[in-house]
Design a protein around this motif. Structure first.
Motif, PDB file in Angstrom:
ATOM      1  N   ARG A  51       0.821  -1.222   0.000  1.00 41.56           N
ATOM      2  CA  ARG A  51       0.000   0.000   0.000  1.00 41.56           C
ATOM      3  C   ARG A  51       0.846   1.260   0.000  1.00 41.56           C
ATOM      4  O   ARG A  51       0.380   2.332  -0.373  1.00 41.56           O
ATOM      5  N   ASP A 202      -7.347   4.325  -0.879  1.00 46.86           N
ATOM      6  CA  ASP A 202      -6.602   3.983  -2.091  1.00 46.86           C
ATOM      7  C   ASP A 202      -7.277   4.586  -3.320  1.00 46.86           C
ATOM      8  O   ASP A 202      -6.611   4.982  -4.283  1.00 46.86           O
ATOM      9  N   ARG A 256      -9.332  -1.240  -3.895  1.00 45.45           N
ATOM     10  CA  ARG A 256      -7.936  -1.476  -4.270  1.00 45.45           C
ATOM     11  C   ARG A 256      -7.779  -1.290  -5.781  1.00 45.45           C
ATOM     12  O   ARG A 256      -8.598  -1.767  -6.565  1.00 45.45           O
TER      13      ARG A 256
END
Length: 258
Positions: A51, A202, A256
């Protein structure tokens, strides 16, 4: 007897840490190190568990720059700076937030590498200089243009013409680094930055990262900003974020990038 690798990487709790590991040479950037950095950036960018990516130097220094005994292989094989510029581009292309962690020396091509990350956190003991004029070299063209965008033409000329070292305070004021913290607080600050970047949306980071990479950002009803904004309506992160805000809780974002 094989030599120890001059670049190592580990992934822990979503945070990838890439370490230039040649303290005997003040973490100088050799061709082998630059090639390893390119491979690791590509590999870690493809890892869905990553990440955040942080790059740092082992021990007291970030990097003294391109190894002087490998200048031709690292820099002179191509007008754009060869391996150094390829490594900088590989870092810049990583799709998760990237962070350069700077202590001690950060000279010449090492600054170009650090500036290719999204952000840079520096300790007060950092020593920054753009040093090609001391060697009769030229900073690769992408590095020259990056420096001018960061500090302006007058300051870029000063740094490139003189090769003078600047203090951490001046480096922060001029935009050579994002933020400076006391050396005693550096490790805690670095861990905090990485954790906050990992825990933020994200979706937001991916969209804004793409928008900032465009020069200029394309506007209008058919532009990329409108496309990203339209995607908000179906974004699971938006629903999770607003719900957590109302509950005064920290959101656990799930979107994601592919």
């Amino acid at each position: 007897m094989s030599q120890a690798p001059t670049l190592t990487s580990v992934v822990e709790q979503g945070i990838a840490t890439v370490t230039i590991n040649d303290p005997g040479r003040r973490n100088a950037l050799t061709p082998a190190t630059l090639r390893a950095l390119i491979r690791d950036c590509e590999r870690l960018d493809a890892d869905p568990a990553v990440r955040v990516l942080a790059v740092r130097g082992h021990g007291a220094d970030f990097s003294a720059g391109v190894a002087i005994d490998h200048l031709e292989e690292a820099l002179l094989g191509a007008p754009d700076g060869g391996l150094l510029t390829a490594a900088c581009r590989a870092l810049a292309r990583v799709r998760v937030p990237t962070l350069a962690l700077l202590r001690g020396v950060c000279m010449g091509g090492a600054w170009q590498l650090a500036a290719s990350a999204d952000m840079s956190l520096a300790a007060q003991d950092v020593r920054v200089a753009i040093t090609p004029a001391k060697l009769g070299l030229i900073l690769p063209e992408p590095g020259v243009r990056l420096l001018a965008r960061r500090v302006g033409l007058d300051r870029a000329r000063y740094l490139l013409f003189t090769g003078d070292e600047v203090s951490s305070a001046r480096a922060e004021a001029w935009g050579l680094v994002t933020q400076v913290v006391p050396a005693s607080e550096f490790d805690a600050a670095a861990a905090g930055w990485c954790a906050r970047l990992r825990d933020r949306s994200d979706f937001t980071q991916a969209a804004v990262g793409c928008l900032l990479a465009e020069e200029p950002i394309s506007a209008g009803p058919d532009g990329n900003f409108a496309r990203y904004w339209a995607a908000l309506a179906g974004s699971e992160d938006l629903a999770l974020g607003t719900d957590a805000f109302a509950r005064k809780e920290s959101p656990q974002f799930t979107w994601r990038r592919q």
